[in-house]
Design a protein around this motif. Structure first.
Motif, PDB file in Angstrom:
ATOM      1  N   TYR A  38       1.213  -0.826  -0.085  1.00 48.09           N
ATOM      2  CA  TYR A  38       0.167  -0.095  -0.095  1.00 48.09           C
ATOM      3  C   TYR A  38       0.692   1.294  -0.235  1.00 48.09           C
ATOM      4  O   TYR A  38       2.206   1.197   0.415  1.00 48.09           O
ATOM      5  CB  TYR A  38      -0.332   0.170   1.281  1.00 48.09           C
ATOM      6  N   VAL A  88       1.369   5.086   1.691  1.00 52.69           N
ATOM      7  CA  VAL A  88       0.645   6.288   1.902  1.00 52.69           C
ATOM      8  C   VAL A  88       1.475   7.195   2.285  1.00 52.69           C
ATOM      9  O   VAL A  88       2.856   7.378   1.994  1.00 52.69           O
ATOM     10  CB  VAL A  88       0.771   5.380   3.509  1.00 52.69           C
ATOM     11  N   VAL A 102      -5.164   5.806   8.926  1.00 51.16           N
ATOM     12  CA  VAL A 102      -5.353   6.718   8.128  1.00 51.16           C
ATOM     13  C   VAL A 102      -5.459   5.315   6.770  1.00 51.16           C
ATOM     14  O   VAL A 102      -6.107   5.926   6.382  1.00 51.16           O
ATOM     15  CB  VAL A 102      -4.165   7.851   7.620  1.00 51.16           C
ATOM     16  N   LEU A 103      -4.741   5.082   6.091  1.00 46.27           N
ATOM     17  CA  LEU A 103      -4.803   3.265   5.353  1.00 46.27           C
ATOM     18  C   LEU A 103      -6.345   3.186   5.343  1.00 46.27           C
ATOM     19  O   LEU A 103      -6.270   2.178   4.401  1.00 46.27           O
ATOM     20  CB  LEU A 103      -3.040   2.815   5.717  1.00 46.27           C
ATOM     21  N   ASN A 104      -6.277   2.652   6.401  1.00 44.31           N
ATOM     22  CA  ASN A 104      -7.594   2.116   6.789  1.00 44.31           C
ATOM     23  C   ASN A 104      -8.970   2.264   5.860  1.00 44.31           C
ATOM     24  O   ASN A 104      -9.330   2.060   5.789  1.00 44.31           O
ATOM     25  CB  ASN A 104      -8.192   1.515   8.018  1.00 44.31           C
ATOM     26  N   GLU A 105      -9.219   3.547   6.181  1.00 44.08           N
ATOM     27  CA  GLU A 105      -9.964   4.702   6.574  1.00 44.08           C
ATOM     28  C   GLU A 105      -9.517   4.924   4.291  1.00 44.08           C
ATOM     29  O   GLU A 105     -11.475   4.983   3.711  1.00 44.08           O
ATOM     30  CB  GLU A 105      -9.776   6.242   6.919  1.00 44.08           C
ATOM     31  N   SER A 106      -8.662   4.938   3.844  1.00 42.22           N
ATOM     32  CA  SER A 106      -8.858   4.955   2.851  1.00 42.22           C
ATOM     33  C   SER A 106      -9.801   3.697   2.172  1.00 42.22           C
ATOM     34  O   SER A 106      -9.655   3.776   0.971  1.00 42.22           O
ATOM     35  CB  SER A 106      -7.641   5.489   2.091  1.00 42.22           C
ATOM     36  N   HIS A 156     -13.164   3.453   2.511  1.00 40.10           N
ATOM     37  CA  HIS A 156     -13.832   4.906   0.728  1.00 40.10           C
ATOM     38  C   HIS A 156     -13.794   4.020  -0.194  1.00 40.10           C
ATOM     39  O   HIS A 156     -14.169   3.889  -1.183  1.00 40.10           O
ATOM     40  CB  HIS A 156     -12.817   5.870   1.502  1.00 40.10           C
ATOM     41  N   GLY A 157     -13.017   3.495  -0.175  1.00 36.97           N
ATOM     42  CA  GLY A 157     -12.481   2.095  -1.699  1.00 36.97           C
ATOM     43  C   GLY A 157     -12.702   0.774  -2.079  1.00 36.97           C
ATOM     44  O   GLY A 157     -13.387   0.616  -2.461  1.00 36.97           O
TER      45      GLY A 157
END
Ligand code: SF4
Ligand code: FES
Length: 252
Positions: free
Chosen positions: A22, A24, A39-43, A46-47
């Motif tokens: 990933y 970031v 932050v990575l999990n949020e993206s 959202h994806g």
């Protein structure tokens, strides 16, 4: 900072696992390692992708939940630092970071970076307690404890049960954890009545859980975020031997 994270993804205990890369971007050096995963999990969410499962609770280095191997080292590159207290200023812009779960037979994988550390709970249930009545606080204070013993007990009690010692050990031994738990009770007056029985029961439980034997590599102490000293293992071995010999001679 921009980082490339290679994260171990595994749907469940029976599924196959693999590293997934990933990217970031715009990571602040002041963020904690877990905040980067947030932050990575949020993206990912959202994806429409499943977020990375990882354990955490206090995020201040006291609960022991946040264990993960970062670039081959339990809790990452900083000495005496849990993953939740690790900040991104200790990494460099553009760095590749490999993140994986504790790997030990006694800590079966649950999902992604989460392992089941219930074996530690069962070791504590086997003997990590006292049954003597210590009384209310004022009465307890009348029981004098030498400063040296109090300091030693406090050093051992610093263990947060994270399991980094097991993850770092080539034998996946839990001796440092058990030594800390046995010692913090075993050096205090309140811990004396069950001292022998406690160490035997906890060591038996440790062996039954499938942890490996200690062969004095010392990796546990180097990885321990609470700097539990390996000499507690010598104390554990002494207590265990004494208890076993006493048990055998009383059987004679
Ligand atoms: S001895 Fe250190 S590494 Fe092992 S469980 Fe306790 S705090 Fe974690
Ligand atoms: S989340 Fe509690 S020690 Fe890291």
């Amino acid at each position: 900072m921009n980082l490339s994270l290679h994260v171990w993804r595994q749907e469940g205990p029976a599924a196959g696992g693999r590293f997934v890369r990933y990217e970031v971007k715009d990571v602040s050096p002041d963020m904690s390692f877990l905040e980067v995963l947030d932050v990575l999990n949020e993206s990912l969410i959202h994806g429409g992708e499943a977020p990375i499962a990882f354990d955490h609770d206090c995020r201040e280095g006291i609960c022991g939940a946040c264990g993960m191997v970062i670039n081959g080292r339990p809790h990452g590159p900083r000495r005496a630092t849990t993953a939740c207290q690790l900040h991104m200023r200790h990494f460099t812009d553009g760095q590749e970071i490999w993140i994986e779960p504790w790997r030990a037979r006694a800590f079966p994988l649950v999902k992604d970076l989460v392992v089941d550390r219930g074996a530690f709970d069962r070791i504590i249930q086997a003997g990590g307690f006292i049954t003597v009545r210590t009384g209310s606080a004022p009465e307890a204070n009348t029981l004098l404890v030498p400063k040296r013993d109090a300091d030693l007990a406090m050093d051992a009690a610093a263990c947060i049960g994270c399991g980094a010692c097991v993850a770092a050990c080539p034998n996946a031994s839990a001796m440092l954890f058990v030594a800390a738990k046995v010692s913090h009770l075993g050096v205090l007056p309140q811990g004396q009545p069950e001292r022998g029985e406690r160490v035997v029961r906890m060591v038996e439980r440790m062996d039954a859980e499938g942890f490996g034997a200690c062969t004095n590599h010392g990796e546990c102490m180097a990885a321990c975020p609470k700097e539990i000293r390996i000499d507690f293992i010598a104390r554990l071995n002494r207590d265990y031997l004494t208890a076993v010999i006493r048990r055998q001679t009383s059987d004679v």
